[in-house]
Design an enzyme around this catalytic site. Structure first.
Site, mmCIF file in Angstrom:
data_model
loop_
_atom_site.group_PDB
_atom_site.id
_atom_site.type_symbol
_atom_site.label_atom_id
_atom_site.label_comp_id
_atom_site.label_asym_id
_atom_site.label_seq_id
_atom_site.Cartn_x
_atom_site.Cartn_y
_atom_site.Cartn_z
ATOM 1 N N GLN A 196 0.841 -1.202 0.000
ATOM 2 C CA GLN A 196 0.000 0.000 0.000
ATOM 3 C C GLN A 196 0.878 1.255 0.000
ATOM 4 O O GLN A 196 0.568 2.247 -0.656
ATOM 5 C CB GLN A 196 -0.915 -0.007 1.234
ATOM 6 N N ALA A 231 -5.309 5.151 -1.075
ATOM 7 C CA ALA A 231 -5.321 5.254 0.397
ATOM 8 C C ALA A 231 -3.919 5.138 0.974
ATOM 9 O O ALA A 231 -3.101 4.339 0.494
ATOM 10 C CB ALA A 231 -6.214 4.161 0.975
ATOM 11 N N SER A 260 -6.046 1.433 4.439
ATOM 12 C CA SER A 260 -6.782 0.633 3.457
ATOM 13 C C SER A 260 -7.329 -0.628 4.101
ATOM 14 O O SER A 260 -6.613 -1.345 4.804
ATOM 15 C CB SER A 260 -5.868 0.229 2.303
ATOM 16 N N HIS A 280 -7.877 -3.204 2.615
ATOM 17 C CA HIS A 280 -7.274 -4.377 1.970
ATOM 18 C C HIS A 280 -6.168 -4.992 2.837
ATOM 19 O O HIS A 280 -5.875 -6.173 2.720
ATOM 20 C CB HIS A 280 -6.746 -4.016 0.588
ATOM 21 N N ASP A 311 -12.015 -6.325 -3.968
ATOM 22 C CA ASP A 311 -12.514 -5.603 -5.137
ATOM 23 C C ASP A 311 -12.917 -6.631 -6.178
ATOM 24 O O ASP A 311 -12.163 -7.571 -6.439
ATOM 25 C CB ASP A 311 -11.427 -4.700 -5.734
ATOM 26 N N GLU A 323 -17.394 3.483 -4.477
ATOM 27 C CA GLU A 323 -16.695 2.319 -5.049
ATOM 28 C C GLU A 323 -17.648 1.133 -5.062
ATOM 29 O O GLU A 323 -17.654 0.323 -4.136
ATOM 30 C CB GLU A 323 -15.446 1.962 -4.215
ATOM 31 N N TRP A 356 -17.486 -1.522 -6.429
ATOM 32 C CA TRP A 356 -16.766 -2.790 -6.590
ATOM 33 C C TRP A 356 -16.086 -3.262 -5.301
ATOM 34 O O TRP A 356 -15.577 -4.365 -5.246
ATOM 35 C CB TRP A 356 -15.690 -2.629 -7.665
ATOM 36 N N HIS A 357 -16.050 -2.434 -4.266
ATOM 37 C CA HIS A 357 -15.294 -2.781 -3.047
ATOM 38 C C HIS A 357 -16.244 -3.326 -1.988
ATOM 39 O O HIS A 357 -17.082 -2.594 -1.464
ATOM 40 C CB HIS A 357 -14.564 -1.528 -2.542
HETATM 41 ZN ZN ZN Z 1 -10.941 -1.920 -2.620
#
Ligand code: ZN
Length: 190
Positions: free
Chosen positions: A75, A86, A91, A93, A100, A149, A151-152
């Site tokens: 990241q 981010a 994040s 993630h 995603d 977002e 998709w997240h």
């Molecule tokens: Zn994401």
């Protein structure tokens, strides 16, 4: 704090040395080669995501993983010099709880048009049944600090996902309204 309901954002970052336990690649269809760390997810999240993707497949919808786990260091590399990515620690993630996704009809891109695809519409309707939320909804940018977002998705367990889907609250709003997360999410068989 419960791992799955943890609030992760600019004000509540993860420590640099935080690496989720039980990161796993359970064979979710991914637009990334085998061995790529972005295919990894925390194990309960991975099972829930696989169940979700298989349920979509039964309706002939192809939801494909694009990016799952991302280390603090990765990241850091991505965000250096890029204000749109981010900052490390902020994040989701890094937690292994976020994924995603995209679909073939938009060439597996992470773009707002995903929301208009049958896959994106299905995801918005059904994600909470599998314990996921669309973490950064449209028109909530002032609250989440992150643009829309579609998709997240973020795994938060089914009880909390259901509550957020019903109320339309973001995770930030949930915390500021109720003060604390659900302490004892129902055990899930996945
Ligand atoms: Zn994401």
């Amino acid at each position: 704090m419960n791992l799955y309901t943890r609030l992760i954002n600019k004000d509540h970052p993860l420590p640099p040395d935080y690496v989720p336990e039980n990161l796993t690649d359970i064979g979710i269809p991914f637009d990334a080669p085998c061995g790529d760390p972005k295919r990894l997810l925390e194990i309960r999240t991975a099972h829930a995501a696989l169940t979700l993707i298989q349920a979509a497949q039964k309706e002939s919808l192809i939801i494909t993983g694009i990016s799952g786990y991302r280390s603090y260091k990765r990241q850091q590399q991505l965000s250096t010099g890029n204000p749109y990515v981010a900052s490390p620690g902020t994040s989701e993630h890094q937690s292994g709880l976020a994924l995603d996704v995209s679909c073939p009809s938009i060439q597996y891109q992470l773009i707002p048009e995903f929301a208009e695809t049958p896959e994106g519409k299905w995801l918005k309707r059904n994600a909470s049944l599998y314990g996921f939320i669309i973490r950064y909804p449209a028109n909530k940018e002032p609250i989440t600090g992150i643009p829309w977002e579609p998709w997240h998705i973020r795994y938060v367990t089914r009880p909390l996902a259901g509550c957020l889907a019903l109320t339309g609250l973001t995770l930030e709003e949930y915390y500021s309204t109720f003060g604390a997360p659900l302490q004892n999410p129902e055990p899930e068989i996945t």
